[in-house]
Design an enzyme around this catalytic site. Structure first.
Site, PDB file in Angstrom:
ATOM      1  N   SER A   1       0.822  -1.196   0.000  1.00  0.00           N
ATOM      2  CA  SER A   1       0.000   0.000   0.000  1.00  0.00           C
ATOM      3  C   SER A   1       0.864   1.258   0.000  1.00  0.00           C
ATOM      4  O   SER A   1       1.688   1.447  -0.882  1.00  0.00           O
ATOM      5  CB  SER A   1      -0.950  -0.055   1.203  1.00  0.00           C
ATOM      6  OG  SER A   1      -1.945   0.916   1.135  1.00  0.00           O
TER       7      SER A   1
ATOM      8  N   ASP B   1      -6.033  -4.713  -1.263  1.00  0.00           N
ATOM      9  CA  ASP B   1      -4.888  -4.203  -0.508  1.00  0.00           C
ATOM     10  C   ASP B   1      -3.951  -5.323  -0.054  1.00  0.00           C
ATOM     11  O   ASP B   1      -4.389  -6.334   0.493  1.00  0.00           O
ATOM     12  CB  ASP B   1      -5.415  -3.439   0.714  1.00  0.00           C
ATOM     13  CG  ASP B   1      -4.368  -2.537   1.344  1.00  0.00           C
ATOM     14  OD1 ASP B   1      -3.345  -3.069   1.811  1.00  0.00           O
ATOM     15  OD2 ASP B   1      -4.582  -1.318   1.369  1.00  0.00           O
TER      16      ASP B   1
END
Length: 391
Positions: A99, A248
């Site tokens: 991320s 994610d």
């Protein structure tokens, strides 16, 4: 130690890995894989591939960086990297990230390739400024992003209606607006990044179909891979790469450490941790419970890998593993827990520039303090007590 623009060619680059598996074996170019345990901890071979380092002229030691993701809290990591680059005594052989951690890694390397260490620092600041709500977004974009990033938080009525009326990003964000994509595509030269002989980069994402971790290497990175690594499924639609949806990377590897065992020769891993492991309070409200669950989830796999490292290190110390066949991993940590103590996990969605600046300054201070206390021990011993921190 040489500058990043004049390194020894990497003649033994690691094979790509992803949800689709490694590239087909080519006996003419393949490098034999060293022995490996189930947890991915490898026995080090007698010879190593050439180093490919991101380093300035003052570099004395080399580390591999492990950068956690955490949305806006990634600006703490920006501050850490800024201080490490300004200090100049550490070179970076490989970087693993999820991320915001992955974005920091890619933006830093791109800036370094363009303008050396100062180019890296300037690139990081330019990126965080651009993705802030106070940055280069048009007013209409700010309104959309402000809604998507939950800046209504603290208003119970607004939170209730936000959840009730927009239960899915496919409803709340049908156009899949994501200002990060535009900022990264404009700033990062991905073609140059893929072709460069520089530090390895390993970006994590979660395969939605299989529930397995995918790790994408620098040699194949595009803006889509970074978008996948930062795709919070409650905010953005899944990112498809070769027809496979990803979320994610923090859910399964925040960040993954195992790529560093074969992607870097250095045994020193410097972890920048921005998700608190421990909080000495019991969450009671819905928001507090959700925040703590997110922190636990986004640390779970990292803790598992660090426990595995500690376990293998103990076996080496006890002489159970082969004489000289294994090397201990020296883990170091710049911990953002104290700096972020007053920030709820949900504040990682707060994209205001003044928040970024405040966290950047905290990151700088933490890195400077860590360098002052631990730099001399890098390359010689582990400065993080893994058993005390993660058992």
């Amino acid at each position: 130690m040489t500058d990043s623009m004049s390194r020894t060619p990497n003649t033994a680059a690691p094979a790509e890995s992803s949800a689709h598996g490694p590239e087909p074996h080519n006996p003419a170019t393949a490098v034999p894989e060293p022995p490996r345990s189930e947890d991915g901890i490898e026995a080090r071979p007698e010879t190593h591939p050439p180093l490919h380092i991101l380093a300035g002229p003052r570099a004395e030691k080399t580390v591999a960086l492990a950068l956690q993701g955490g949305g806006a809290h990634g600006s703490f990591t920006w501050g850490v990297l800024d201080a490490l680059i300004a200090d100049g005594r550490l070179g970076f052989e490989a970087i693993t990230g999820a991320s915001a951690g992955a974005m920091n890694a890619v933006v830093m390397i791109d800036g370094w390739l363009a303008g050396g260490p100062e180019g890296a620092r300037e690139g990081l600041e330019r990126f965080w400024r651009e993705v802030s709500l106070d940055g280069s977004l048009w007013p209409a974009q700010r309104r959309v992003v402000s809604g998507l990033l939950g800046l209504w938080q603290g208003n119970p009525v607004a939170e209730f209606w936000a959840k009730a009326l927009a239960p899915s990003p496919y409803v709340a964000n049908p156009l899949n607006v994501n200002p990060l994509r535009k900022a990264l595509a404009r700033q990062v030269d991905f073609e140059r990044l893929r072709a460069a002989d520089t530090a390895g980069v390993y970006v994590s994402a979660t395969n939605v179909w299989t529930g397995k971790l995918a790790v994408f290497e620098r040699e194949r990175l595009t803006v889509d891979h970074l978008m996948a690594s930062a795709c919070l499924p409650t905010v953005f639609q899944a990112v498809e790469i070769d027809g496979v949806p990803y979320w994610d990377g923090g859910y399964l590897g925040n960040p993954p450490l195992y790529p560093l065992h074969r992607g870097a020769r250095t045994r020193d891993i410097l972890l920048v941790q921005i998700n608190p492991v421990e909080r000495r309070e019991t969450p009671r409200t819905e928001a507090e419970i959700e925040d703590r669950l997110n922190e636990i989830t986004f640390n779970a796999n990292l803790m598992r890998e660090l426990r595995a490292i500690d376990f293998v290190d103990n076996l080496i110390e006890e002489g159970v593993l082969g004489q000289g066949a294994y090397e201990r991993v020296r883990v170091h940590r710049i911990d953002g827990t104290d700096a972020l103590e007053d920030y709820r996990a949900s504040s990682r969605l707060d994209a205001r520039w003044r928040v970024f600046q405040r966290l950047r300054d905290k990151g700088r201070a933490a890195a400077e303090a860590w360098l002052a206390e631990h730099f001399d021990r890098v390359g010689h011993e582990c400065t993080l007590d893994l058993h005390a921190a993660y058992q």
